[in-house]
Every structure is written in structure tokens, then in C-alpha cells.
Design a protein around this motif. Sequence first.
Motif, PDB file in Angstrom:
ATOM      1  N   PRO A   1       0.828  -1.211   0.000  1.00 13.79           N
ATOM      2  CA  PRO A   1       0.000   0.000   0.000  1.00 13.79           C
ATOM      3  C   PRO A   1       0.861   1.259   0.000  1.00 13.79           C
ATOM      4  N   GLU A   2       0.272   2.366  -0.463  1.00  6.74           N
ATOM      5  CA  GLU A   2       1.038   3.602  -0.583  1.00  6.74           C
ATOM      6  C   GLU A   2       1.506   4.116   0.774  1.00  6.74           C
ATOM      7  N   ALA A   3       0.670   4.004   1.796  1.00  4.62           N
ATOM      8  CA  ALA A   3       1.070   4.465   3.124  1.00  4.62           C
ATOM      9  C   ALA A   3       2.282   3.691   3.633  1.00  4.62           C
ATOM     10  N   GLU A   4       2.273   2.389   3.401  1.00  2.68           N
ATOM     11  CA  GLU A   4       3.416   1.572   3.813  1.00  2.68           C
ATOM     12  C   GLU A   4       4.642   1.898   2.966  1.00  2.68           C
ATOM     13  N   LEU A   5       4.409   2.204   1.688  1.00  2.00           N
ATOM     14  CA  LEU A   5       5.516   2.564   0.804  1.00  2.00           C
ATOM     15  C   LEU A   5       6.193   3.848   1.280  1.00  2.00           C
TER      16      LEU A   5
ATOM     17  N   GLY B   1       8.767  15.476  -1.250  1.00  5.96           N
ATOM     18  CA  GLY B   1       8.044  15.743  -2.493  1.00  5.96           C
ATOM     19  C   GLY B   1       8.158  17.176  -2.956  1.00  5.96           C
ATOM     20  N   ALA B   2       9.239  17.866  -2.587  1.00  8.95           N
ATOM     21  CA  ALA B   2       9.390  19.280  -2.935  1.00  8.95           C
ATOM     22  C   ALA B   2       9.513  19.515  -4.428  1.00  8.95           C
ATOM     23  N   PHE B   3       9.794  18.484  -5.206  1.00  3.75           N
ATOM     24  CA  PHE B   3       9.963  18.640  -6.645  1.00  3.75           C
ATOM     25  C   PHE B   3       8.638  18.655  -7.403  1.00  3.75           C
ATOM     26  N   TRP B   4       7.519  18.368  -6.718  1.00  4.44           N
ATOM     27  CA  TRP B   4       6.248  18.250  -7.434  1.00  4.44           C
ATOM     28  C   TRP B   4       5.841  19.524  -8.174  1.00  4.44           C
ATOM     29  N   PRO B   5       5.986  20.757  -7.622  1.00  2.74           N
ATOM     30  CA  PRO B   5       5.631  21.942  -8.409  1.00  2.74           C
ATOM     31  C   PRO B   5       6.358  22.028  -9.740  1.00  2.74           C
ATOM     32  N   ASP B   6       7.613  21.558  -9.800  1.00  3.30           N
ATOM     33  CA  ASP B   6       8.334  21.538 -11.075  1.00  3.30           C
ATOM     34  C   ASP B   6       7.672  20.571 -12.053  1.00  3.30           C
ATOM     35  N   VAL B   7       7.253  19.418 -11.555  1.00  7.83           N
ATOM     36  CA  VAL B   7       6.574  18.436 -12.412  1.00  7.83           C
ATOM     37  C   VAL B   7       5.279  19.023 -12.958  1.00  7.83           C
ATOM     38  N   HIS B   8       4.499  19.631 -12.075  1.00 10.94           N
ATOM     39  CA  HIS B   8       3.231  20.240 -12.500  1.00 10.94           C
ATOM     40  C   HIS B   8       3.479  21.323 -13.549  1.00 10.94           C
TER      41      HIS B   8
ATOM     42  N   LEU C   1       8.541   9.898   1.161  1.00 13.26           N
ATOM     43  CA  LEU C   1       7.529  10.568   0.339  1.00 13.26           C
ATOM     44  C   LEU C   1       8.046  10.884  -1.053  1.00 13.26           C
ATOM     45  N   ASP C   2       9.328  11.203  -1.190  1.00 20.41           N
ATOM     46  CA  ASP C   2       9.879  11.484  -2.517  1.00 20.41           C
ATOM     47  C   ASP C   2       9.622  10.325  -3.473  1.00 20.41           C
ATOM     48  N   SER C   3       9.867   9.122  -3.019  1.00 16.80           N
ATOM     49  CA  SER C   3       9.679   7.945  -3.868  1.00 16.80           C
ATOM     50  C   SER C   3       8.212   7.738  -4.212  1.00 16.80           C
ATOM     51  N   ALA C   4       7.328   7.946  -3.227  1.00 18.45           N
ATOM     52  CA  ALA C   4       5.898   7.767  -3.475  1.00 18.45           C
ATOM     53  C   ALA C   4       5.374   8.789  -4.477  1.00 18.45           C
TER      54      ALA C   4
END
Length: 780
Positions: free
Chosen positions: A82-86, A618-625, A92-95
Motif C-alpha cells: 500500500p502507498e502508506a506503507e511505501l 516531495g518538494a519537486f512536485w511543483p516543477d513536475v506540474h 515521500l519522494d519515492s511515493a
Amino acid sequence: MATLGDIGLSAAINILSALAFLVLFAVLRLQPFNDRVYFPKWYLRGLRSSPTRAGIVQKFVNLDWKSYLRFLGWMPDALRMPEAELIDHAGLDSAVYLRIYLIGLKIFVPITFLAFAILVPVNWTNNTLENSKGKLESSSIDKLSISNIPQGSHRFWAPIVMAYTFTFWTCYVLLKEYDIIASMRWHFLASEKRRPDQFSVLVRNVPPDPDESVSELVEHFFLVIHPDHYLTHQVVYNANKLAKLVKEKKQTQNWLDYYQLKYERNPSKRPTHKTGFLGLWGKRVDSIEYYTSEIERLTKEEVEERENIKKSTKNIMPAAFVSFRTRWAAAVCAQTQQTRNPTLWLTEWAPEPRDVYWENLAIPFVSLTIRRLIIAVAFFFLTFFFMIPIAFVQSLANIEGIEKAVPFLRPLIEIKFIKSFIQGVLPGIALKIFLILLPTILMLMSKFEGLVAISALERRSAAKYYLFLLVNVFLGSIITGTAFQQLDKFIHQSANQIPITIGQSIPMKATFFITYIMVDGWAGIAGEILRLKPLIMYHLKNFFLVKTEKDREEAMDPGSIGFDTSEPQIQFYFLLGLVYAVVTPFLLPFILVFFGLAYVVYRHQIINVYNQEYESGGAFWPDVHGRIITALVISQVLLMGLLTTKEAAQSTPFLIALPVLTIWFHRYCKNRYEPAFVKYPLENLPGDNCSSVLQEAMMKDTLERVREPNLDLKKYLADAYIHPVFKDSEDEDSFPTQYEKNYDDVLVPTKRQSRRNTPVPSKYNGSSSPSLQEVVEEQP
């Protein structure tokens, strides 16, 4: 130009290659002697041990034939966690990284269904390209594209309506994902365990003071400005030379271990080697004696360099890691200007200790602007001159051009299989080869810019890589492909026909991108899970160098995701999918295969292999968006440009609103959600929880004091930001922090020779605020 048969051959070759990689991996992972290569993450965590089998053969080869019947069992196993376990397992970066592949599937599965249900029949049921044979080069695949719709046809309303549909669906998916990932980041930070970076800031451009050292000045300044919250600090040393000596000594020790093991296996012969380059020339010496003397020399130089760092003030940089008693105080300090002079005492959030790129801390702050300007110019020329190999790659897809360049090869090239291989496989392979060294070059450029965090380096390199792929691989392939491929047609056409020819030729580059997707996105992803290079290196190290369990752990080399290379490549597939969804829908199934296969492969690697160097939440997410939005706008602009060549003047203006709406949507998401991705921002976070992160920091501080009333925070932070080469040394105590000091006195101790004492700041420290109370006390 690649035909449907050429694409079929390319698909067959890449599918067989991918299957071969997957089957080979499934077999190799079952062998006991490969267990540390394919499950290193569990070994590093102490949750897995080497398989114990009876018999010599069983220690190396798995003889249980039943296990081979389940050789593809790793796929459902990878999807089961599951994602929570992951997140607990890998961070969080990997998820969030895995969610990018899921977003690709969420976006392109409905788009592919609609495109094949509506656009493909609209495009196929025309005869435009058949009637223009001899005027324009085309293939059977192009009949499925928008190029097959006749000029000025009312059928252009279909791609326009689909462009709106695809845009709204993409924005809807992005909005939902932004909300989900922002919430995930919020809960991750709120529930995260105590870390040194939560209490620390990096202070740079500390001004010189004639009376105090950098350490004393930092201590004095923060005791004055933050008297109730300052806890300790660690100045930054220029230890780059020492780090090189330590690294060289470690490599020399590995060679000594290798030759000692070699001698133990054959005591009758002392090992020797030549001292020249790669052992090809030079004086032949006894290897054990030579490397023993080298280690003695390096040890002596290392001790001298340590003494030099301790004694010389030149090795102390005008920067320091400053830690506070609470998270709240660190958050305030990191985001406020400390003095009236905005160029001095600059504070920012400290990276977590394992995220610090220590080499760049020795770069003077004043040189950073010049360095970035140099890299900007260098990156421009790199991008510009790379057009030459791109044009060469495009020439490989043009059989006529090859035959003109090397006419004696024409009989060989005209063989059907070879012709299909050249047009359907070779361009993608050639482009992949040209791009192999590019990520390394871009990372070196980013390091030269002076960023002090590994995560920041990877994000900066990723931005350069994506821009490079956009300009060179995407736009460059289209421009060079259409210009060179149709050059003869352009010369013999009237001027008003040239724009029409270019407009029709852009969709025809879909065949080139399809071959690239199959080479890079199918066979390349399958090759990732095989881990051929780490497999070979592990067994070489295990045979020649490993003597202890620690040596074996170092030989495993689990690696990491590598956001600087993998994330821009994913974004490139988003760009291709969004651009060609309306123009040439035939490309979309190839994109779907990539996202599906990559999701399974990388999920397995993240669970069992990769060991991330850092955690950014997950600080890189705004760049992805932002890059997906950029791809969306590019697709809309290109579609408008394409339709202007199709005499669709009545329908084309309806597309103008699309880029405007898309950019507005991006601004909305940026204002609403992006504050959650800036570490401890002052703004409120999105969602139902409207409390600021400062309030959350205060809550965590309060809970921590209740749960751990006897926590010695100063001891916890004392050596968090000491350079690794000092931590590993025996004289670590010679580089102390301020742990032993007490700051309970009313006045702050200072060595400054001045009639005005603390708490009034010195004129040298960059802070001369008249709002501070004048306290004048004469010193005896």
C-alpha cells in the motif's frame, strides 16, 4: 520515412529486447549469489540476510525448479505494498515519483480511448495524402494523422473539440493530484520524526570582523538577535582538499586489499604492476610495498591537512549552520531578513545533513552570480551546437539522404529488413547514444553554479535536461526533419505552398518519436530492472576486494532514483503525448505502454533496491506540474500553428482561449497549493487545515517538550553539521561545536574592542538597527 512495416519491425525488436531483459532478471534474481544485488535495500536495513543453502552448488544456484514457474511473481509483489506503507518504507519522494507514472496513465488512458474512437476515423476516412503523392512524402501511419484532413474542411472541428476535452481532462487530473500530493506532504511533515534540519538554518555571507573569528562573530550575532532561541552553531570549513585525500586513501586501500588477497591465494608469487597510466607503462614495482608506502604518504598528508585546517583562518568560510531551541525559531530566522543590509547575514533553511553537498560550501557567496551567468552562457552554446548530432540522427531516418551520401551502400540499404531497421530502429538508438553523457555534463554544470544541497542540484539539472530535450530533441527533430527531408520539394514549390508543406510535415515526425519511445521507454526501462552494471561491479568487488561485512555492504551500491535524469524523461513523454494526442493519435498506445511498464519496474526498484540519499518531502512536485502545463500550452500553440496552414480560418480562433485558460489554471494551482511545497512557509497551507506551518511547528515543539522533557537538544545537534571527513577522523573532538557553553548570562561575552558592548551590535557585523536599546557599559 518510416512506414507501418518499419514501426512493426522496431516494435518487434524492442518488445523482444524488453522481454529478454525481464526474463533474464527474473532468473538472475532467484540465484542466491545475486541476492544482494537485487534486494540491497533490505540488507542495508538489516531485514534480510544471505540465503543459506546446503551444498556448495546450492549456495550459488537456485535448484528449486518450482520457483522458476513463478518467475514473473515480482510484478504483483511490486504492486501489493500500500502507498502508506511505501511512504514509511521508502519516503515521500519515492511515493510522489511513482505517482507521476500513475498521472500519466490517468491522463492518457481516457485520451487514447477518445482519440481512437473519434479522431482516428475522422482522419482515416480522407484521401488527402493519397491524392498528393509525388508532392509530399508520407507513409501509411500519416493517414491516421491530422495531415490527412483536406484543406478548409469542416472536419477540423473534431480536433478542436478534442483539444478542449483533452485540456480540461488533463487540468482536472492535475488539480486532483496537486491536492492529494499537497495533503500527503502536509501529513508527512507533521508526522515526521525529529531531524537536525528542522532546527537549523544556513547562514552565508558573514561579514568580516577585525576583533572576532567567524565562529565568535556568529555566536555573538545570534545571541543578540535571537537571545531566547539561539542554541549552537557549526562554522563551515573548506575541507575539499582533505576530502580528496581521504577519497584517494580509500581507493589506495582498496588496491592494497586486492593485491594482498591475490598474494594470499598464491603465496609463491609476489604481485607486481607498472606505475604508469592504467599500468600500461612505467617502472614495475612490488604492488603490496608500493600501495603500503602510498597509504603511509597519504596518511601523513591527511594529518598535515587536518592541522592546517585547524590552525589557518583561511580555511574557515564566512558561513555557518546555526541551530535553535525550537522549530518555530528556526522557521522565523530562515524566512526573515536579519539586518538592514540585504547582502549580509543571509539565512535559508539548512538541508538535512545527508543532503548537504559539502564541496560547494567552500565557494565564496559573492562568486555565485558570476558562476550562474557563465553556466547560462555555456548551456546556451551546448544546446545550440547539439543541433548538429540531432540533424545527423534525422538524416538516418531518410534513406534517400544516406544513399546520396554513400551510394556504394545502396544495394545493401535497399534490402527490406535493413531498410526497415535503419528507418524504424537506428534513429532511436542513435539519439539514445548521443544523450548518454548529457546528464553527467548538466550535473557538473549545476555543481559549478554552487548549489549546496544534493536535492537542489538534481532539481536544477532536471530543469536543464528538460529544456534541452524540449529544444533539441523535440523542436530540433521537427525543424531539422521537416526542413531537410522536404528540402527538394521546397525548392520546386511556389512560396505560398511552403507553409502548407511544413504544416503537413510536423505530424509526420511522429514515426521518429515512436521509435525513440520504444528504444528508451520500452527496452530502456526493462534494462533498468536488470541492473547489469551494478551486477557486474558487485561480483568483481566481492571477488577481489571484500573482506568484511562492511566491505560487502559498500559493494552492493543500491543507487537511487536519480531525479535529474529520470524525471525530465518522464516529462518528455508527457510532452509527446499531449502534442500528438490530437495531431497523430497513433503514438498514444506507445506512451501508455511506457507509463504502465515504468510504474511496475520503478515500484519494484524503490521497494527492493534504491536507497535515497535524501528526503525532500516531495518538494519537486511543483516543477513536475509546471512542466506538464508547459507541455499542454506547447501542444495548443502547435495545433493553432498547424491549423493555420490548413485554411481553417473559421475554426482556428476558437483555440486562442485554450492557452489563456491553461495559464490561468496554473496560476490558480500555484497560488493555492505551492506554499505547501516551500519548507515551513509563513502562508497558510491548502485544504481544510488552515493553521500555518509556524503554528504546526509550535505544536510539535510543545508535544516534544511534554513527551521528552529530558531531551538534550544541544547534544542532539552538536555534531549534526560537522563535515563528514571530520566525523570519520580520530580527532573529531578537535572540531568542536558550542556544546560546552552556557548562555545564561545577561550580557553576551564578546572580544570586540569597543566602548559599546552587547546587546548593541557592532558596526562590522552588518546590523546597526537604531531600534535596539542603547546600553552603554564601560568595561574595566
